[in-house]
Enzyme design. Structure first.
Site, PDB file in Angstrom:
ATOM      1  N   GLN A 210      23.131 -51.218  66.042  1.00 46.45           N
ATOM      2  CA  GLN A 210      21.719 -50.921  65.777  1.00 46.45           C
ATOM      3  C   GLN A 210      21.353 -49.485  66.163  1.00 46.45           C
ATOM      4  O   GLN A 210      20.453 -48.887  65.572  1.00 46.45           O
ATOM      5  CB  GLN A 210      20.810 -51.892  66.549  1.00 46.45           C
ATOM      6  CG  GLN A 210      20.829 -53.320  66.035  1.00 46.45           C
ATOM      7  CD  GLN A 210      21.857 -54.175  66.751  1.00 46.45           C
ATOM      8  OE1 GLN A 210      22.876 -53.680  67.225  1.00 46.45           O
ATOM      9  NE2 GLN A 210      21.599 -55.470  66.825  1.00 46.45           N
ATOM     10  N   ASP A 251      13.565 -58.053  74.751  1.00 50.15           N
ATOM     11  CA  ASP A 251      13.335 -59.268  73.955  1.00 50.15           C
ATOM     12  C   ASP A 251      12.552 -60.324  74.710  1.00 50.15           C
ATOM     13  O   ASP A 251      11.925 -61.196  74.107  1.00 50.15           O
ATOM     14  CB  ASP A 251      14.670 -59.838  73.474  1.00 50.15           C
ATOM     15  CG  ASP A 251      15.227 -58.948  72.382  1.00 50.15           C
ATOM     16  OD1 ASP A 251      15.763 -57.878  72.712  1.00 50.15           O
ATOM     17  OD2 ASP A 251      15.059 -59.297  71.207  1.00 50.15           O
ATOM     18  N   ASN A 261      17.462 -57.670  77.140  1.00 47.36           N
ATOM     19  CA  ASN A 261      17.512 -56.746  75.995  1.00 47.36           C
ATOM     20  C   ASN A 261      18.951 -56.735  75.477  1.00 47.36           C
ATOM     21  O   ASN A 261      19.841 -57.389  76.036  1.00 47.36           O
ATOM     22  CB  ASN A 261      17.048 -55.346  76.403  1.00 47.36           C
ATOM     23  CG  ASN A 261      16.883 -54.439  75.194  1.00 47.36           C
ATOM     24  OD1 ASN A 261      16.308 -54.850  74.178  1.00 47.36           O
ATOM     25  ND2 ASN A 261      17.410 -53.221  75.261  1.00 47.36           N
TER      26      ASN A 261
HETATM   27  O1  MRU Z   1      19.663 -58.316  68.049  1.00 48.01           O
HETATM   28  P1  MRU Z   1      18.489 -57.406  67.798  1.00 48.01           P
HETATM   29  O2  MRU Z   1      18.814 -56.230  66.960  1.00 48.01           O
HETATM   30  O3  MRU Z   1      17.297 -58.185  67.295  1.00 48.01           O
HETATM   31  O4  MRU Z   1      18.115 -56.871  69.251  1.00 48.01           O
HETATM   32  C1  MRU Z   1      17.003 -56.033  69.375  1.00 48.01           C
HETATM   33  C2  MRU Z   1      16.804 -55.480  70.727  1.00 48.01           C
HETATM   34  O5  MRU Z   1      17.516 -55.788  71.645  1.00 48.01           O
HETATM   35  C3  MRU Z   1      15.628 -54.576  70.895  1.00 48.01           C
HETATM   36  O6  MRU Z   1      15.870 -53.650  71.903  1.00 48.01           O
HETATM   37  C4  MRU Z   1      14.394 -55.407  71.292  1.00 48.01           C
HETATM   38  O7  MRU Z   1      14.206 -56.478  70.421  1.00 48.01           O
HETATM   39  C5  MRU Z   1      13.152 -54.583  71.319  1.00 48.01           C
HETATM   40  S1  MRU Z   1      12.592 -54.112  69.705  1.00 48.01           S
HETATM   41  C6  MRU Z   1      11.165 -53.238  69.928  1.00 48.01           C
END
Ligand code: MRU
Length: 361
Positions: A210, A251, A261
């Protein structure tokens, strides 16, 4: 093809009222392809969340809100003339329970679904058509409020930073993961517009990249200086003195400040402590879960081993039969967190007191 439009102009999730659909930017294809999906069925919406076509806690919540509203609209259309509120509510609860199984860690998913459920209960005395109308308003409000929350977090976050700083971030807590601005990226965007000239290091973020695919894409498109590093390079850039603050999203934040997170975040916090670098979590109040007393209460999603062993590669990068452990998140202990930035202000330790104040507004 790469799209050179600033990512701030992108709406990663939106509701198309005319088409009764969610229009969603497929984040699994970025940065190479900009492809918008039209999601109509509940199965399509569930799959988009599960497969991370939409991802990031706030964007998951927004999508779930739109998804449950669309489910309610379809349920209402299918009701028999003799059916009343109870029949509607049973089917609505079923649709809610289904979407709730798409991903377990980001509390925004459950927060958004509960908000729509509470809206149904509040309006139970009204006609089904009026309830559906109220749900539309609620789902749109979830999206619009998120944009305001991100902007506000950006302003608070900026008070912690100075021009010219080197900033390190992990995963994507960016505009793609929210209604706009992102959480951890909001001060980067606002600071950039005010001439702060930050140098951002974006962890690549194994295994789904990501940081490499999304954070670098969006910051670069907005003209922000960004350098991608592999996750195991964070220590060297910190040791080199290139990082003055770590900014990450989350999260789910427990009542004591422990924060879940993207996997790898807790290691970064340990490194930041070693190098005496402030470590900031950005959390809209929709991500704070006071029902979780501590990090141990947070359900950590385990994902398919193939995301580590074969995805992105022409040939497998791990011999057949070898096991791979793939937790999607980890929990950073509250005592490693310098501050938690919310839309209502900056929470400092002890978090069991300060978070309560933030949530109450
Ligand atoms: O697995 P993902 O890509 O959904 O994980 C996202 C994260 O860990 C982000 O840092 C978190 O959701 C914050 S988004 C503002």
């Amino acid at each position: 093809m790469f799209n050179h439009q600033s990512a701030l102009a992108i709406e990663s999730v939106r509701l198309d009222d005319a088409a009764n659909a969610i229009i969603l930017l497929d984040q699994t294809l970025l940065p190479n392809e900009t492809n918008y999906l039209t999601l109509i069925t509940q199965e399509q919406i569930w799959e988009a969340i599960y497969e991370l076509r939409v991802r990031g806690a706030p964007a998951i919540g927004i999508t779930a809100g739109f998804g449950l509203y669309l489910a309610a609209k379809n349920i209402a259309a299918d009701l028999k003339r003799t059916d009343g509120f109870d029949q509607f509510h049973v089917s609505f609860k079923k649709a809610k329970a289904y979407l709730a199984t798409s991903r377990p860690t980001a509390v925004n998913l459950f927060w958004a679904l509960d908000r729509l459920d509470a809206c149904v209960t509040r309006n139970a005395q009204k006609s089904i058509a009026e309830i559906v109308k109220a749900l539309h308003k609620e789902a749109v409000a979830i999206r619009d409020e998120d944009e305001q929350m991100c902007k506000s977090m950006g302003e608070y976050g900026l008070t912690l930073l100075s021009p010219g700083m080197g900033l390190l971030t992990h995963c994507n807590a960016g505009t793609l993961a929210t209604a706009r601005y992102g959480t951890a990226t909001a001060p980067m965007y606002l600071g950039h517009a005010r001439g702060y000239h930050f140098n951002v290091f974006a962890d690549e973020t194994r295994p789904l990249l990501q940081g490499g695919r999304l954070t670098s894409y969006e910051l670069n498109s907005a003209g922000i200086d960004v350098t991608v590093i592999c996750d195991n390079m964070a220590s060297i850039v910190m040791k080199n003195g290139w990082v003055q603050a770590v900014l990450v999203g989350c999260d789910r934040v427990a009542a004591n400040g422990d924060s879940a997170n993207k996997i790898g975040t807790s290691g970064l916090a340990i490194l930041a402590k070693h190098y005496n670098i402030p470590f900031y979590i950005f959390a809209p109040t929709s991500t704070i879960d006071l029902n979780c007393v501590a990090g141990n209460d947070i359900h950590i999603e385990l994902r398919k081993p193939e995301e580590i062993t074969t995805r992105w590669y022409t040939h497998p990068m791990v011999p057949p039969g070898v096991k791979a452990y793939n937790p999607a998140f980890d929990v950073t202990d509250h005592d490693l967190i310098t501050a938690i930035v919310t839309e209502n202000g900056i929470a400092r330790p002890p978090y069991s007191e300060s978070l309560l104040k933030m949530v109450k507004g």
